[in-house]
Design an enzyme around this catalytic site. Structure first.
Site, PDB file in Angstrom:
ATOM      1  N   GLY A 143      10.541  -4.291  -4.626  1.00  0.00           N
ATOM      2  CA  GLY A 143      10.746  -5.586  -5.242  1.00  0.00           C
ATOM      3  C   GLY A 143       9.481  -6.138  -5.867  1.00  0.00           C
ATOM      4  N   CYS A 144       9.205  -7.422  -5.579  1.00  0.00           N
ATOM      5  CA  CYS A 144       8.080  -8.111  -6.200  1.00  0.00           C
ATOM      6  C   CYS A 144       6.733  -7.505  -5.821  1.00  0.00           C
ATOM      7  CB  CYS A 144       8.107  -9.588  -5.816  1.00  0.00           C
ATOM      8  SG  CYS A 144       9.535 -10.480  -6.476  1.00  0.00           S
ATOM      9  N   ALA A 145       6.656  -6.763  -4.742  1.00  0.00           N
ATOM     10  CA  ALA A 145       5.394  -6.127  -4.345  1.00  0.00           C
ATOM     11  C   ALA A 145       5.153  -4.815  -5.071  1.00  0.00           C
ATOM     12  CB  ALA A 145       5.383  -5.874  -2.830  1.00  0.00           C
ATOM     13  N   GLY A 146       6.130  -4.333  -5.828  1.00  0.00           N
ATOM     14  CA  GLY A 146       6.077  -2.982  -6.370  1.00  0.00           C
ATOM     15  C   GLY A 146       4.964  -2.719  -7.356  1.00  0.00           C
ATOM     16  N   LEU A 345       3.869  -9.915  -2.855  1.00  0.00           N
ATOM     17  CA  LEU A 345       4.686  -9.864  -1.645  1.00  0.00           C
ATOM     18  C   LEU A 345       6.091  -9.420  -2.010  1.00  0.00           C
ATOM     19  CD1 LEU A 345       3.546 -13.330  -0.258  1.00  0.00           C
ATOM     20  CD2 LEU A 345       2.594 -11.095   0.325  1.00  0.00           C
TER      21      LEU A 345
END
Length: 359
Positions: A143-146, A345
């Site tokens: 997700g957003c941490a990728g 995160l």
């Protein structure tokens, strides 16, 4: 130390203002919520002005099954991916000379918003003249941490193979996951935040012959962290009609209490404090997330100005977003020897940090 030598981003073709997104949501949700006007304030309060998506706005008000959504994901991801890879390797404004695809040794492909086997980078390799022994490392589900995690893994690859040139390709078409019949608060918040984005970064090892035109960020160190028993904070609920967003309202509170010790411990291990960080390259998960960053780390709002700009102009594009933020910092040409801290995160619940220095 491996360096980030080139970066490129792409905006999908359809621009949607926040007011337009709110009106579409009103038309779909008003029959289920008597207090729809109060709920729609989340659009006005999110500090987002516009977003870019891969389909015309009217498409999102119609019914689409998982197969159709995913086919659009594959077609658009390949189309946009080819373009952003070309731009990154051309390196206009970044590289002394363009880099040929056959000089790339590995591709880390990052995504969480669609499914493809063969994965997207394999399909792109059939469109561009990559070597047939280029390593493929698709990473799904962060997700957003990728985007930050992709840079971390590319850094490790270049430490192991100092001659290597590595692409980090991040593509998210979050809009294709929109479920018009999901009347949950998570979906409402997700509609107010998420959008589509595509980005590519070139990471090269110490012995790579590729050269940049100006000081570029070297990756000094990275770290990852998982918060135990937090699987329900964010992610997807996979159902027969596709991906349904899980988005807990507790995310800002978790960031405030959990992120600070994580960051301060990481910096202390490097012999640094937050005062040494000139550039905070933060994934802008949302307005409240950026405020939680500031509170947790003791930064004033000037440290998140660039992240806030990217959020305002693009919304939350999940994994590529931090690469858009990094690109904006690189365009501002930080001074040699200045430190930057990258932070993102994602589902897990997890965090990824990178310490960079312009050299």
């Amino acid at each position: 130390m491996p360096k980030i030598l080139s970066i490129s981003t792409l905006q999908p073709p359809y621009e949607v203002t926040q007011d337009e997104a709110a009106e579409l949501t009103r038309s779909l949700f008003s029959k289920r919520f008597k207090d729809i006007d109060r709920l729609l304030t989340v659009f006005q309060n999110g500090d987002i002005e516009k977003r870019h998506v891969c389909m015309p706005l009217e498409w999102y008000g119609k019914t689409h099954d998982f197969e159709e959504r995913n086919q659009h994901y594959i077609e658009h991801a390949v189309e946009y991916g080819v373009q952003v890879v070309k731009d990154c390797l051309n390196g206009e404004g970044w590289l002394e000379e363009p880099l040929s695809p056959d000089a790339v040794d590995a591709i880390f492909f990052i995504s969480s918003s669609g499914l493809a086997t063969p994965s997207i980078e394999a399909r792109i390799m059939n469109r561009l003249p990559f070597r047939d022994d280029t390593k493929r490392i698709p990473i799904w589900g962060l997700g957003c941490a990728g985007g930050a995690a992709g840079l971390s893994r590319a850094n490790e690859y270049c430490l192991a193979f100092p001659d290597a040139n590595v692409l980090v390709l991040s593509i998210e078409l979050c809009s294709l996951t929109f479920q018009k019949d999901d009347y949950s608060k998570s979906n409402l918040v997700g509609v107010s935040l998420f959008s589509d984005g595509v980005a590519c970064a070139l990471v090269s090892g110490d012995r790579s012959p590729v050269r940049a035109l100006s000081p570029m960020p070297s990756i000094l160190n990275t770290t990852s962290k998982l918060k135990p028993d937090s699987e329900d904070v964010m992610g997807w609920d996979v159902k027969s009609n596709g991906l349904y967003v899980i988005f807990s309202k507790s995310i800002p509170a978790i960031i405030t209490t959990w992120l600070g010790p994580f960051v301060h411990e990481f910096l202390e291990e490097q012999g640094l404090t937050k005062e040494d960080i000139a550039h905070f390259i933060a994934h802008p998960g949302g307005k409240k997330v950026l405020q939680a960053y500031e509170e947790a780390l003791g930064f004033d709002s000037t440290k998140t100005n660039v992240s806030r700009e990217i959020l305002r102009e693009n919304g939350n594009m999940s994994s590529p977003t931090i690469l858009y933020v990094l690109e904006r910092f690189m365009q501002q040409e930080p001074a040699r020897d200045e430190y930057g801290l990258m932070a993102a995160l994602g589902p897990g619940f997890c965090g990824e940090l990178l310490l960079v220095k312009w050299e």
